[in-house]
Design an enzyme around this catalytic site. Structure first.
Site, PDB file in Angstrom:
ATOM      1  N   HIS A 199       0.808  -1.218   0.000  1.00  0.00           N
ATOM      2  CA  HIS A 199       0.000   0.000   0.000  1.00  0.00           C
ATOM      3  C   HIS A 199       0.847   1.276   0.000  1.00  0.00           C
ATOM      4  O   HIS A 199       0.333   2.361  -0.275  1.00  0.00           O
ATOM      5  CB  HIS A 199      -0.938   0.005   1.220  1.00  0.00           C
ATOM      6  CG  HIS A 199      -2.283   0.614   0.933  1.00  0.00           C
ATOM      7  ND1 HIS A 199      -2.445   1.758   0.179  1.00  0.00           N
ATOM      8  CD2 HIS A 199      -3.533   0.241   1.294  1.00  0.00           C
ATOM      9  CE1 HIS A 199      -3.725   2.052   0.089  1.00  0.00           C
ATOM     10  NE2 HIS A 199      -4.411   1.150   0.747  1.00  0.00           N
ATOM     11  N   ASP A 203      -2.409   1.997  -4.442  1.00  0.00           N
ATOM     12  CA  ASP A 203      -3.655   2.112  -3.685  1.00  0.00           C
ATOM     13  C   ASP A 203      -4.686   1.140  -4.252  1.00  0.00           C
ATOM     14  O   ASP A 203      -4.445   0.432  -5.230  1.00  0.00           O
ATOM     15  CB  ASP A 203      -4.180   3.553  -3.692  1.00  0.00           C
ATOM     16  CG  ASP A 203      -4.487   4.082  -5.092  1.00  0.00           C
ATOM     17  OD1 ASP A 203      -4.664   3.265  -6.029  1.00  0.00           O
ATOM     18  OD2 ASP A 203      -4.569   5.306  -5.249  1.00  0.00           O
TER      19      ASP A 203
END
Length: 224
Positions: A199, A203
């Site tokens: 992450h 995203d």
């Protein structure tokens, strides 16, 4: 009353080889990354139709994943020192099991290879792994990894990132399922695939976009 001593079980030490040590260090580093997963059901009819002449479903996946990464390098990347490095060259790591453990040899420039060239390269690397002849140069430089456990009747699983890579695709077996196909019930050949991403570099939208493009390419039954 005196306590009875309990004997320790007898075991034997199995030192890790050079490649296994690299993998162990990478797996330890992976747990420091904020990973997240996206699971998508893929219609595999088009991919299965492209098998033959030594080409397997794994080869088709390598080809389609590589071309999808070439379109958008978001997941064709490394994360190092708070920096994302996106690559033009697509080097696909392929998780291979052997009696020596798990090894991830690399198919370099996979986006530029034909299906037959990918199949030939994959066979050569797998043979090296199983014969214990794999070199460090064969397992370094990957920009993305695929782990396919479908041949072991695994339906769905989550693979661990191989840092500094920011994405890994886990592929389950293909099953016949009765699904709605554009409003019409139909039997389809479906595989569950799980994308695990870092992450810090990717995203949810980027990961979902990659899976959507890969699904479209697999369902079209061709690389373009």
């Amino acid at each position: 009353m005196a306590k009875t001593a309990i004997a320790e079980p007898v075991g034997r030490e199995i030192p890790l080889g050079r490649t296994a040590k690299l993998m162990a260090r990478a797996m330890s580093a992976a747990w420091q990354a904020p990973m997240f997963d996206i699971v998508v059901e893929m219609d595999m009819a088009g991919a299965l139709a492209r098998r033959g002449d030594g080409v397997t479903v794994t080869d088709v996946l390598i080809s389609d994943v590589a071309r999808t990464l070439k379109e958008d390098a978001t997941l064709n990347a490394h994360f190092r020192d708070d920096t994302v490095i996106r690559y033009d060259e697509v080097n696909i790591g392929l998780a291979v099991a052997s009696d020596r453990g798990l090894t991830v040899p690399v198919i370099r420039g996979a986006d530029t290879l034909s299906l037959s060239e990918i199949a030939e390269t994959r066979r050569s690397l797998v043979d090296k792994v199983r014969a214990g002849r794999i070199a460090i140069a064969d397992v370094t430089g990957a920009t993305f990894t695929i782990s396919n456990l479908g041949m072991f009747d695994v339906t769905q699983f989550t693979a661990i990132l191989n840092p500094p890579q920011v994405g890994i695709l886990a592929v389950g077996r293909t099953n016949h399922r009765y699904v709605w196909n554009d409003g019409t019930p139909d039997w389809r050949q479906i595989a569950e695939m799980t994308l695990t991403s870092d992450h810090r570099a990717v995203d949810g939208t980027g990961a979902a976009g990659f899976m959507a493009r890969l699904r479209d390419r697999l369902q079209r039954g061709g690389p373009d």
